[in-house]
Write an enzyme that holds these catalytic residues in place. Structure first.
Site, mmCIF file in Angstrom:
data_model
loop_
_atom_site.group_PDB
_atom_site.id
_atom_site.type_symbol
_atom_site.label_atom_id
_atom_site.label_comp_id
_atom_site.label_asym_id
_atom_site.label_seq_id
_atom_site.Cartn_x
_atom_site.Cartn_y
_atom_site.Cartn_z
ATOM 1 N N HIS A 178 2.317 3.084 -4.169
ATOM 2 C CA HIS A 178 3.080 2.991 -2.933
ATOM 3 C C HIS A 178 2.226 3.147 -1.680
ATOM 4 O O HIS A 178 1.285 3.933 -1.641
ATOM 5 C CB HIS A 178 4.284 3.928 -2.921
ATOM 6 C CG HIS A 178 3.996 5.399 -2.912
ATOM 7 N ND1 HIS A 178 3.890 6.125 -1.757
ATOM 8 C CD2 HIS A 178 3.837 6.293 -3.912
ATOM 9 C CE1 HIS A 178 3.691 7.407 -2.060
ATOM 10 N NE2 HIS A 178 3.632 7.536 -3.361
ATOM 11 N N ASP B 183 -1.557 10.698 -1.291
ATOM 12 C CA ASP B 183 -0.291 10.272 -1.897
ATOM 13 C C ASP B 183 0.281 9.177 -1.002
ATOM 14 O O ASP B 183 0.907 9.491 -0.002
ATOM 15 C CB ASP B 183 0.639 11.476 -1.995
ATOM 16 C CG ASP B 183 2.022 11.129 -2.502
ATOM 17 O OD1 ASP B 183 2.211 10.018 -3.000
ATOM 18 O OD2 ASP B 183 2.921 11.995 -2.393
ATOM 19 N N GLU C 77 8.604 4.584 -1.284
ATOM 20 C CA GLU C 77 8.636 5.435 -2.478
ATOM 21 C C GLU C 77 9.097 6.835 -2.130
ATOM 22 O O GLU C 77 9.880 7.447 -2.860
ATOM 23 C CB GLU C 77 7.236 5.488 -3.120
ATOM 24 C CG GLU C 77 7.200 6.134 -4.502
ATOM 25 C CD GLU C 77 6.996 7.650 -4.498
ATOM 26 O OE1 GLU C 77 7.105 8.268 -5.567
ATOM 27 O OE2 GLU C 77 6.737 8.246 -3.424
ATOM 28 N N GLU C 78 8.610 7.338 -0.992
ATOM 29 C CA GLU C 78 8.858 8.744 -0.642
ATOM 30 C C GLU C 78 10.323 9.030 -0.294
ATOM 31 O O GLU C 78 10.724 10.180 -0.188
ATOM 32 C CB GLU C 78 7.954 9.171 0.527
ATOM 33 C CG GLU C 78 6.456 9.134 0.216
ATOM 34 C CD GLU C 78 6.007 10.205 -0.766
ATOM 35 O OE1 GLU C 78 6.849 10.989 -1.245
ATOM 36 O OE2 GLU C 78 4.796 10.230 -1.062
ATOM 37 N N ASP D 84 -0.049 6.820 -9.184
ATOM 38 C CA ASP D 84 0.307 7.734 -8.092
ATOM 39 C C ASP D 84 -0.406 9.063 -8.337
ATOM 40 O O ASP D 84 -1.025 9.260 -9.381
ATOM 41 C CB ASP D 84 1.837 7.924 -8.065
ATOM 42 C CG ASP D 84 2.366 8.346 -6.694
ATOM 43 O OD1 ASP D 84 1.588 8.870 -5.872
ATOM 44 O OD2 ASP D 84 3.580 8.181 -6.461
ATOM 45 N N HIS E 293 1.604 16.515 -0.422
ATOM 46 C CA HIS E 293 2.508 16.542 0.731
ATOM 47 C C HIS E 293 2.087 17.578 1.774
ATOM 48 O O HIS E 293 2.915 18.195 2.445
ATOM 49 C CB HIS E 293 3.972 16.749 0.306
ATOM 50 C CG HIS E 293 4.561 15.523 -0.344
ATOM 51 N ND1 HIS E 293 5.912 15.317 -0.474
ATOM 52 C CD2 HIS E 293 3.962 14.433 -0.879
ATOM 53 C CE1 HIS E 293 6.116 14.151 -1.073
ATOM 54 N NE2 HIS E 293 4.955 13.593 -1.339
HETATM 55 CO CO CO Z 1 4.729 11.737 -2.445
HETATM 56 ZN ZN ZN Z 2 3.399 9.380 -4.305
#
Ligand code: CO
Ligand code: ZN
Length: 330
Positions: free
Chosen positions: A62, A164, A194-195, A217, A303
């Site tokens: 992503h 990420d 995606e998030e 990922d 994150h």
């Molecule tokens: Co993420």
């Molecule tokens: Zn991710």
């Protein structure tokens, strides 16, 4: 590849605003594959054709990153916001927000008797203006910001925001560059949103209609002080997903990845992620179901603005994908 990783990580691309990442990736992918197109949801699909005996295999990473979206602007020009994806207020303290036009703001928070009460609605972004009018000249309701942070490569480790999943995008690009003798039709899909719920992958998988899927990922690790127990460490190789909260990897894909890693002597570890999902969650539920697994890049501090991955793990992920795609499936 290191320059590409740094560039990818620093690009502005919250969920819903992946256009800059998409443009950069399209330029790199065009000479490496037979066809590149962007679908309705903004995902970039790069196709490398195979031979008649091959299968149709979809890889997905992503392009979007977590961020914040402006919900309100007060009289003094302070911006209120909500989250785009999983963002903790504690990781925002002391950070800078970056808007699409390059405007920088500082995350501040109201006076609290107990820091445990810190929530996003107690926070604001200060872009250094003194009125709503001044603020509105730069930022509007619904504008998105990401965390502003330089990407650093220090020894074997890469540290930055948006590892990420820009690091997954880098793995797909490098796999396309290295892949020479695959009988399969390989779809390198750089997905959107995606998030916020694995959304771009859902429609991309429907249109690609693959025989097999592999998401690429990041995954968490259990190798830091007092970490949640997890048998994945930074620097110990590609992580082959068994399960997360979005998917139970199909045994055919999981076993093929494990057997390939063993046969080629590629460092790997088994991943069971207790919280969090990936695009595999969408891909495997496409149409009447797609056997799907995932190759994960171990990542500390997911994150946060300090996501940390290992160059050796990245190389192992590329080696594993190239070897798996060059061999027979079924
Ligand atoms: Co993420
Ligand atoms: Zn991710």
């Amino acid at each position: 590849m290191q320059e590409m990783i740094k560039h990818l990580a620093e690009l502005y691309g919250p969920a819903g605003r992946e256009d800059r990442v998409a443009a950069y990736i399209r330029d790199i992918m065009e000479p490496l594959v037979d066809e590149v197109y962007t679908d309705t949801m903004g995902s970039v699909v790069a196709v490398k054709r195979g031979s008649a005996e091959g299968k149709k295999i979809m890889l997905a990473a992503h392009m979007d990153e977590i961020g914040v979206m402006i919900t309100d602007i007060d009289e003094q020009g302070f911006l209120r916001f909500s989250n785009i994806g999983g963002i903790s207020p504690f990781t925002l303290i002391g950070q800078r927000a970056e808007f699409a036009d390059g405007t920088i703001g500082v995350f501040g928070f109201e006076k609290l008797d107990d820091m445990k009460d810190l929530k996003l609605n107690k926070m604001y972004i200060d872009i250094g203006v003194s009125s709503r009018e001044e603020a509105m000249a730069k930022v509007n309701i619904g504008d998105s910001a990401v965390i502003h942070r330089e990407c650093i490569i220090q020894g074997q480790r890469v540290i930055g925001k948006a590892m990420d999943d820009r690091i997954g995008c880098a793995v797909l690009i490098e796999t396309a560059r290295r892949l020479e003798n695959s009988p399969h039709e390989v779809y390198f899909v750089f997905t959107t949103q995606e998030e916020v719920g694995l959304r771009g992958a859902r429609t991309a998988a429907y249109s690609v209609d693959p025989d097999y899927g592999i998401a690429v990922d990041v995954t968490a690790t259990g190798d830091t002080p007092e970490a949640h127990r997890m048998a994945v460490s930074l620097g110990k190789g590609a992580a082959i997903k068994v399960k997360d909260s979005s998917v139970i990897s199909h045994p055919l894909v999981k076993n093929l990845l494990v057997n390939t890693a063993k046969a080629k002597g590629i460092a790997y570890q088994m991943e069971v992620l207790e919280r969090g999902g990936t695009d595999a969650g969408s891909i495997h539920l496409t149409r009447s179901g797609v056997p799907t697994g995932a190759v994960s890049i171990p990542c500390r501090y997911i994150h946060t603005p300090g996501e940390m991955v290992d160059l050796g793990d990245i190389a192992a992920c590329v080696d594993l994908l190239v070897a798996a795609l060059e061999g027979p499936w079924e």
